[in-house]
Design a protein around this motif. Sequence first.
Motif, mmCIF file in Angstrom:
data_model
loop_
_atom_site.group_PDB
_atom_site.id
_atom_site.type_symbol
_atom_site.label_atom_id
_atom_site.label_comp_id
_atom_site.label_asym_id
_atom_site.label_seq_id
_atom_site.Cartn_x
_atom_site.Cartn_y
_atom_site.Cartn_z
ATOM 1 N N LEU A 192 1.326 0.499 -4.755
ATOM 2 C CA LEU A 192 0.263 1.206 -5.167
ATOM 3 C C LEU A 192 0.317 2.582 -5.367
ATOM 4 O O LEU A 192 -0.191 3.159 -6.416
ATOM 5 C CB LEU A 192 -1.126 1.339 -4.027
ATOM 6 N N GLU A 200 0.699 -1.413 -0.003
ATOM 7 C CA GLU A 200 0.048 -0.079 -0.023
ATOM 8 C C GLU A 200 0.815 1.370 0.095
ATOM 9 O O GLU A 200 0.421 2.225 -0.682
ATOM 10 C CB GLU A 200 -0.970 -0.033 1.351
ATOM 11 N N ALA A 257 2.181 2.115 -8.810
ATOM 12 C CA ALA A 257 1.532 1.288 -9.812
ATOM 13 C C ALA A 257 0.225 0.701 -9.452
ATOM 14 O O ALA A 257 0.029 -0.206 -8.898
ATOM 15 C CB ALA A 257 2.270 -0.131 -10.073
ATOM 16 N N PRO A 258 -0.886 1.478 -9.456
ATOM 17 C CA PRO A 258 -1.994 1.416 -8.565
ATOM 18 C C PRO A 258 -2.778 0.243 -9.141
ATOM 19 O O PRO A 258 -3.657 -0.072 -8.448
ATOM 20 C CB PRO A 258 -2.905 2.651 -9.104
ATOM 21 N N ASN A 259 -2.343 -0.362 -10.237
ATOM 22 C CA ASN A 259 -3.137 -1.321 -11.050
ATOM 23 C C ASN A 259 -2.399 -2.731 -10.871
ATOM 24 O O ASN A 259 -3.066 -3.677 -11.086
ATOM 25 C CB ASN A 259 -3.449 -1.291 -12.565
ATOM 26 N N PHE A 260 -1.337 -2.668 -9.960
ATOM 27 C CA PHE A 260 -0.671 -3.833 -9.780
ATOM 28 C C PHE A 260 -1.542 -4.880 -8.767
ATOM 29 O O PHE A 260 -2.141 -4.358 -7.875
ATOM 30 C CB PHE A 260 0.644 -3.592 -9.208
ATOM 31 N N ASN A 261 -1.393 -6.064 -9.125
ATOM 32 C CA ASN A 261 -2.016 -7.314 -8.297
ATOM 33 C C ASN A 261 -1.269 -7.459 -6.975
ATOM 34 O O ASN A 261 -0.172 -7.722 -6.964
ATOM 35 C CB ASN A 261 -2.107 -8.569 -9.179
ATOM 36 N N SER A 262 -1.998 -7.329 -5.836
ATOM 37 C CA SER A 262 -1.561 -7.540 -4.679
ATOM 38 C C SER A 262 -1.170 -8.857 -4.423
ATOM 39 O O SER A 262 -0.003 -9.217 -3.616
ATOM 40 C CB SER A 262 -2.533 -6.949 -3.512
#
Length: 428
Positions: A113, A109, A116-121
């Motif tokens: 994020l 977070e 790269a806000p679209n990166f898969n956690s």
Amino acid sequence: MEKKFKAKDMLIIGAALFAMFFGAGNLIFPPLLGQQSGTSWIIGFLFFFIFDVGLALVAILALIGKDTYSITGLTGPMGKVPGSILGAVGALCIGPFLAVPRTAATTFEVGVLPLAPNFNSWIFTAIFFAVVLVLTIRPSKVVDIVGGYLTPILVIFLLIMIVVGIVNPLGPIESEPTVNAVREGTYNGYQTLDVIAAMIFIIIIANSARDKGYTDKGSLAGAVMRSAVVATVLLLVIYGGLTFLGATTGTLADYQGLDQTSLLVAITRGLFGNIGVILLGIIVLFACWTTAIGLISAVSEYFVELSNGKLKYTTLVTVMVIFSWVVSNFGVSTIIQVSAPLLNLIYPGLLVLIILAFFHKQIKNNNIYRCAAYFAMITSALEILAGFGLPTGFVSALPLSDMGFAWIIPAIVGGIIGKFIPSKSSAA
């Protein structure tokens, strides 16, 4: 013959202990505490420090005083089953249930994020825990890896951030406190989990000291104590700096209403711009990696000891890493919300046992330990239930309840009652 203490050994072990302590909670809680405390930020910081590092140091001293290097040295007087349950719950809290998942969630977070806000956690946390697994599976190397390589990078990054924030503060510290600084500092100190961690970490720190030749009673105790002091000083500087940074945002509208991780990102961006967010990502990554490595290793060692070797270290490490990976994807806020009631329940009982451990030679009746700890935890349970709307709010009338210490008087009363209940065994 006692081995002479080497400064290099103490610095390496102390730096490792610092890095194990300094993880997700230690990064995200002080700034928000500083902002909420405003002009009382020093008071908030002091109570945060006391109920985090201060009590962790006291716990280590208590264990050394009892010539034991395991949490069982403190929980033992509760009886085998209750003591094992309390110790196991504490270990699981700083392990796969709360603290370890929080390290990965915070790293994602705060460090991923914003960039790269679209990166898969799930993908990121899988990579995070793969590294943790590799570095933890060999326990003899953990302290040297953490203390010798990762910690210096972490400390340098944090000190740069704090110095810049002091030289060019984001704003004046003029806002009035929005919380009770004493109470908030205390509860935030609980949330870092360092008091429990100290009672688990001491296993791996003592083993590292033995590996370096401090094998007899006196030199081992001295090495552990000196290393703990090194970690305490480092934490004092970093905690104070982060709390100060938070206090400088109290009058700035753009920084209000943010949660712990968002505020940390905003402060860093305000001090360094976008490059600061990258810097913060590196700080968080190393802080949380080192803590996760230390926690998984120490908790695994604890359960190996608790099971008398029936549970294998490598198996425990693997299971905890996988479990932590799953939990981490629930997010920091959810993990904190779940952890608060549980920590507020068990902490008072553990604190009572820590304090009474200093008087173990004088206490001959184990019921003093038991009743004092049970009364403290029952009081905390009533406070928690009141927070859920149940009719147990009468505990708020107890002395010191407004400061978060409603359990102190009941613990004293419980200890007195326990003194007059016959015990078949003497204190451990």
